[in-house]
Structure formats: C-alpha cells, structure tokens
Design a protein around this motif. Structure first.
Motif, short mmCIF file in Angstrom:
data_model
loop_
_atom_site.label_atom_id
_atom_site.label_comp_id
_atom_site.label_asym_id
_atom_site.label_seq_id
_atom_site.Cartn_x
_atom_site.Cartn_y
_atom_site.Cartn_z
N THR A 68 0.85 -1.18 0.00
CA THR A 68 0.00 0.00 0.00
C THR A 68 0.89 1.24 0.00
OG1 THR A 68 -0.13 0.09 2.41
CG2 THR A 68 -1.84 -1.17 1.27
N PHE A 69 0.34 2.34 -0.47
CA PHE A 69 1.05 3.61 -0.44
C PHE A 69 0.04 4.74 -0.41
CE2 PHE A 69 0.41 2.67 -4.87
CZ PHE A 69 0.14 3.88 -5.48
N GLN A 70 0.52 5.93 -0.08
CA GLN A 70 -0.35 7.10 -0.01
C GLN A 70 0.02 8.09 -1.10
OE1 GLN A 70 0.16 8.77 3.90
NE2 GLN A 70 -1.45 7.49 4.77
N LEU A 71 -1.00 8.77 -1.58
CA LEU A 71 -0.81 9.85 -2.55
C LEU A 71 -1.48 11.08 -1.95
CD1 LEU A 71 -1.25 9.41 -6.33
CD2 LEU A 71 -1.71 11.55 -5.19
N LYS A 72 -0.70 12.10 -1.65
CA LYS A 72 -1.23 13.31 -1.01
C LYS A 72 -1.49 14.37 -2.07
CE LYS A 72 1.25 12.26 3.17
NZ LYS A 72 2.31 12.59 4.10
N ALA A 73 -2.72 14.85 -2.11
CA ALA A 73 -3.13 15.87 -3.07
C ALA A 73 -3.86 16.98 -2.32
CB ALA A 73 -4.03 15.27 -4.15
N GLY A 74 -3.15 18.05 -2.04
CA GLY A 74 -3.76 19.12 -1.25
C GLY A 74 -4.08 18.62 0.14
N LEU A 75 -5.33 18.79 0.57
CA LEU A 75 -5.74 18.31 1.89
C LEU A 75 -6.18 16.85 1.86
CD1 LEU A 75 -7.82 21.39 3.11
CD2 LEU A 75 -5.47 20.75 3.74
N TYR A 91 -4.97 9.93 -0.54
CA TYR A 91 -5.54 8.74 -1.17
C TYR A 91 -4.73 7.52 -0.72
CZ TYR A 91 -7.99 12.03 -4.16
OH TYR A 91 -8.78 13.04 -4.63
N GLU A 92 -5.42 6.56 -0.14
CA GLU A 92 -4.80 5.30 0.24
C GLU A 92 -4.97 4.34 -0.93
OE1 GLU A 92 -3.32 4.24 3.12
OE2 GLU A 92 -3.60 6.07 4.26
N LEU A 93 -3.87 3.87 -1.49
CA LEU A 93 -3.92 2.99 -2.65
C LEU A 93 -3.22 1.68 -2.36
CD1 LEU A 93 -3.01 5.71 -5.30
CD2 LEU A 93 -5.28 4.80 -4.79
N ILE A 136 -2.94 -1.02 -9.64
CA ILE A 136 -3.15 -0.08 -8.54
C ILE A 136 -4.64 0.18 -8.41
CG2 ILE A 136 -2.73 2.27 -7.73
CD1 ILE A 136 -0.05 2.15 -9.13
N ILE A 137 -5.15 -0.01 -7.20
CA ILE A 137 -6.57 0.19 -6.94
C ILE A 137 -6.73 0.94 -5.62
CG2 ILE A 137 -7.32 -1.86 -8.21
CD1 ILE A 137 -7.60 -3.28 -5.49
N PRO A 138 -7.90 1.53 -5.38
CA PRO A 138 -8.13 2.13 -4.06
C PRO A 138 -7.99 1.08 -2.97
CG PRO A 138 -9.85 2.76 -5.61
CD PRO A 138 -9.03 1.69 -6.27
#
Length: 121
Positions: free
Chosen positions: A67-74, A77-79, A98-100
C-alpha cells in the motif's frame, strides 16, 4: 459487471485520472491531477497541462504487494498495489495493478452513507 471489474476498468482506462511515472529499474510513482476536472478520453491530445500530485517513488518487483499514499492538497488517497510477472512473450514485463485500498459499497436501498476522512472538512 461486478464492482471489482468496474473499478479495474476505470483505472485501466485512466478515467479516474491516474498517471504513472518510472524513474529507474522498478521505481515508479503514481499521480493524480490536482484540479477537479478529471481527464477525458482525449486528455493526451490536450495541449494544456494541469498540476499533478505525485506519490513518493517506490520500488516494485514481480510478486510484490503493498500500500502507499498519494497526497493531493488536503486529501490523502490510500492505494493498494500488486505487481506480477506477465506470461509468455511478455515474460520480461511486470504488470502493476493499482486500486483504491478501501472501497465502500452501499447495499442499503433507501439510505445514504456519508463518509469523511478524519481532519478533512
């Protein structure tokens, strides 16, 4: 069509706005546009560019899951990611899925479910 197939189809066609970048052998990063206008089918031919939020680079090898995180503004997203070796003449290639990480399915017919990430308004 099952929910899993719908999710996979949306991510494969990039209709959810997922971008991939490869830095070196097995190092990738995932990104999404920061605007609320997600790409359409002809987004590759569009000359204007929009800012993209990228995940940290991570190493991928066949047989790996994680799993990894994608930070977009506030938003964060956990993927989830899975890498597997392709068969036959594509055996030198690695397929990366890659899925949610989380998927909430509302099976209640007359009730709405409202979710919110902690700390986000």
């Amino acid at each position: 069509c099952s929910p899993a197939n719908e999710l996979e189809s949306a991510w494969i066609s990039s209709s959810c706005g997922l971008y991939m970048s490869q830095k070196g052998e097995g190092e990738i990063s995932a990104g999404i546009p920061l605007s609320s206008n997600f790409p359409t089918e002809d987004h590759l031919s569009d000359e204007k560019t929009e800012p993209i939020a990228w995940s940290e680079m991570f190493t991928v090898s066949a047989g790996q899951r994680g799993t990894f995180q994608l930070k977009a503004g506030l938003k964060i997203y956990e993927l989830a990611m899975q890498a597997e070796r392709m068969p036959g003449k594509f055996r030198e290639s690695t397929k990366i899925t890659i899925i949610p990480r989380y998927c909430v399915a509302n099976l209640l017919t007359k009730e709405n479910i409202y979710l919110r990430q902690k700390g986000v308004e």
